[in-house]
Design a protein around this motif. Structure first.
Motif, PDB file in Angstrom:
ATOM      1  N   ILE A  13       1.032  -1.018   0.108  1.00 57.09           N
ATOM      2  CA  ILE A  13       0.198  -0.008  -0.252  1.00 57.09           C
ATOM      3  C   ILE A  13       1.123   1.318  -0.420  1.00 57.09           C
ATOM      4  N   TYR A  14       2.034   1.123   1.052  1.00 55.13           N
ATOM      5  CA  TYR A  14       2.822   2.510   0.856  1.00 55.13           C
ATOM      6  C   TYR A  14       2.817   2.592  -1.082  1.00 55.13           C
ATOM      7  N   LEU A  15       3.806   1.550  -1.505  1.00 58.12           N
ATOM      8  CA  LEU A  15       4.630   2.139  -2.520  1.00 58.12           C
ATOM      9  C   LEU A  15       3.489   2.523  -4.090  1.00 58.12           C
ATOM     10  N   SER A  16       2.022   1.848  -3.047  1.00 57.31           N
ATOM     11  CA  SER A  16       1.469   1.814  -4.763  1.00 57.31           C
ATOM     12  C   SER A  16       0.430   3.756  -4.175  1.00 57.31           C
ATOM     13  N   ILE A  17       1.225   4.049  -2.920  1.00 57.90           N
ATOM     14  CA  ILE A  17       0.802   5.277  -2.316  1.00 57.90           C
ATOM     15  C   ILE A  17       1.756   6.992  -3.480  1.00 57.90           C
ATOM     16  N   GLN A  18       3.166   6.150  -2.685  1.00 61.36           N
ATOM     17  CA  GLN A  18       4.288   6.772  -3.561  1.00 61.36           C
ATOM     18  C   GLN A  18       4.465   6.437  -5.405  1.00 61.36           C
ATOM     19  N   GLU A  19       3.647   5.742  -5.851  1.00 61.66           N
ATOM     20  CA  GLU A  19       3.068   6.174  -7.253  1.00 61.66           C
ATOM     21  C   GLU A  19       2.742   6.918  -7.998  1.00 61.66           C
ATOM     22  N   ALA A  20       1.325   7.065  -6.630  1.00 60.25           N
ATOM     23  CA  ALA A  20       0.518   7.923  -7.042  1.00 60.25           C
ATOM     24  C   ALA A  20       0.121   9.032  -7.014  1.00 60.25           C
ATOM     25  N   ASN A  21       1.463   9.379  -5.441  1.00 61.46           N
ATOM     26  CA  ASN A  21       2.346  11.021  -5.323  1.00 61.46           C
ATOM     27  C   ASN A  21       3.007  10.927  -6.766  1.00 61.46           C
ATOM     28  N   ARG A  22       4.077   9.887  -7.002  1.00 63.63           N
ATOM     29  CA  ARG A  22       4.659  10.879  -7.880  1.00 63.63           C
ATOM     30  C   ARG A  22       4.459  10.884  -9.401  1.00 63.63           C
ATOM     31  N   GLU A  23       2.763  10.145  -9.900  1.00 64.16           N
ATOM     32  CA  GLU A  23       1.744  10.499 -10.864  1.00 64.16           C
ATOM     33  C   GLU A  23       1.306  11.776 -10.692  1.00 64.16           C
ATOM     34  N   SER A  24       0.800  12.411  -9.768  1.00 64.35           N
ATOM     35  CA  SER A  24       0.292  13.184  -9.407  1.00 64.35           C
ATOM     36  C   SER A  24       1.240  14.581  -9.922  1.00 64.35           C
ATOM     37  N   ALA A  25       3.055  14.095  -9.396  1.00 58.33           N
ATOM     38  CA  ALA A  25       3.512  15.721  -9.828  1.00 58.33           C
ATOM     39  C   ALA A  25       3.846  15.523 -11.128  1.00 58.33           C
ATOM     40  N   VAL A  26       3.678  15.053 -12.016  1.00 56.93           N
ATOM     41  CA  VAL A  26       4.204  14.897 -13.118  1.00 56.93           C
ATOM     42  C   VAL A  26       3.116  16.181 -13.647  1.00 56.93           C
ATOM     43  N   PRO A  27       3.871  17.268 -14.843  1.00 54.99           N
ATOM     44  CA  PRO A  27       2.367  18.521 -15.396  1.00 54.99           C
ATOM     45  C   PRO A  27       1.952  17.358 -16.237  1.00 54.99           C
ATOM     46  N   GLN A  28       0.286  17.867 -16.341  1.00 51.15           N
ATOM     47  CA  GLN A  28      -0.165  16.876 -17.883  1.00 51.15           C
ATOM     48  C   GLN A  28       0.030  17.350 -18.711  1.00 51.15           C
ATOM     49  N   PRO A  29       0.321  17.887 -19.837  1.00 56.80           N
ATOM     50  CA  PRO A  29       0.597  18.120 -21.057  1.00 56.80           C
ATOM     51  C   PRO A  29      -0.573  19.389 -21.343  1.00 56.80           C
ATOM     52  N   ALA A  30      -2.114  19.333 -21.251  1.00 61.09           N
ATOM     53  CA  ALA A  30      -2.942  19.948 -21.964  1.00 61.09           C
ATOM     54  C   ALA A  30      -3.819  20.721 -20.492  1.00 61.09           C
ATOM     55  N   ASN A  31      -2.950  20.158 -19.852  1.00 59.46           N
ATOM     56  CA  ASN A  31      -3.396  21.787 -18.241  1.00 59.46           C
ATOM     57  C   ASN A  31      -2.051  22.402 -18.174  1.00 59.46           C
ATOM     58  N   PHE A  32      -1.275  21.574 -18.315  1.00 58.44           N
ATOM     59  CA  PHE A  32      -0.151  22.971 -18.758  1.00 58.44           C
ATOM     60  C   PHE A  32       0.692  23.849 -19.450  1.00 58.44           C
ATOM     61  N   MET A  62       0.120  27.886 -19.365  1.00 57.62           N
ATOM     62  CA  MET A  62       0.816  28.734 -19.692  1.00 57.62           C
ATOM     63  C   MET A  62       0.578  29.596 -20.379  1.00 57.62           C
ATOM     64  N   HIS A  63      -0.568  29.843 -21.148  1.00 58.59           N
ATOM     65  CA  HIS A  63      -1.538  30.387 -22.206  1.00 58.59           C
ATOM     66  C   HIS A  63      -2.490  31.488 -21.196  1.00 58.59           C
ATOM     67  N   ARG A  64      -2.564  30.693 -19.320  1.00 57.82           N
ATOM     68  CA  ARG A  64      -2.844  31.923 -18.844  1.00 57.82           C
ATOM     69  C   ARG A  64      -2.813  32.787 -19.294  1.00 57.82           C
ATOM     70  N   LEU A  65      -1.402  32.403 -18.328  1.00 58.01           N
ATOM     71  CA  LEU A  65      -0.112  33.391 -17.370  1.00 58.01           C
ATOM     72  C   LEU A  65       0.053  34.409 -19.086  1.00 58.01           C
ATOM     73  N   ARG A  66       0.416  34.050 -20.299  1.00 56.18           N
ATOM     74  CA  ARG A  66       0.661  34.880 -20.810  1.00 56.18           C
ATOM     75  C   ARG A  66      -0.043  35.604 -21.221  1.00 56.18           C
ATOM     76  N   GLY A  67      -0.452  35.154 -20.660  1.00 60.43           N
ATOM     77  CA  GLY A  67      -2.359  36.041 -21.500  1.00 60.43           C
ATOM     78  C   GLY A  67      -2.675  37.276 -20.287  1.00 60.43           C
ATOM     79  N   ASN A  68      -2.156  37.197 -19.064  1.00 61.82           N
ATOM     80  CA  ASN A  68      -2.189  38.047 -18.067  1.00 61.82           C
ATOM     81  C   ASN A  68      -0.864  38.722 -17.980  1.00 61.82           C
ATOM     82  N   GLN A  69      -0.069  38.527 -18.644  1.00 56.90           N
ATOM     83  CA  GLN A  69       1.052  38.774 -18.810  1.00 56.90           C
ATOM     84  C   GLN A  69       1.413  40.577 -19.606  1.00 56.90           C
ATOM     85  N   LYS A  70       0.293  40.085 -20.774  1.00 55.49           N
ATOM     86  CA  LYS A  70       0.340  41.078 -21.494  1.00 55.49           C
ATOM     87  C   LYS A  70      -0.530  42.276 -20.958  1.00 55.49           C
ATOM     88  N   LYS A  71      -1.590  42.389 -20.019  1.00 54.27           N
ATOM     89  CA  LYS A  71      -2.001  42.997 -19.909  1.00 54.27           C
ATOM     90  C   LYS A  71      -1.652  44.233 -18.757  1.00 54.27           C
TER      91      LYS A  71
END
Length: 79
Positions: free
Chosen positions: A47-66, A70-79
């Motif tokens: 169970i401990y190893l499963s929790i560690q693996e889930a934590n590692r997976e959740s720490a990797v940024p999802q490309p679409a979300n990332f 970034m698009h939102r941050l760039r949009g805020n910088q232009k204002k």
């Protein structure tokens, strides 16, 4: 690794806070009771190893979300 032999009903104490008691022995199966303060997490290793693996997976940024972030941050910088 410390290796100890214990019989049913005998206890091991770890740092004055954790007690490990042998509850029963049936064939290859040993039932262990653990008493510890509530702030100490206790997990079976699989169970401990499963929790560690889930934590590692959740720490990797999802490309679409990332990219959306970034698009939102760039949009805020232009204002």
């Amino acid at each position: 690794m410390l290796v100890l032999s214990r019989k049913k009903g005998e206890t091991i104490v770890i740092q004055d806070q954790i007690e490990v008691t042998i509850l029963s022995v049936e064939g290859d199966t040993v039932r262990v009771g653990i008493s510890a303060p509530p702030h100490i997490d206790i997990f079976r290793k699989e169970i401990y190893l499963s929790i560690q693996e889930a934590n590692r997976e959740s720490a990797v940024p999802q490309p679409a979300n990332f990219e959306a972030l970034m698009h939102r941050l760039r949009g805020n910088q232009k204002k």
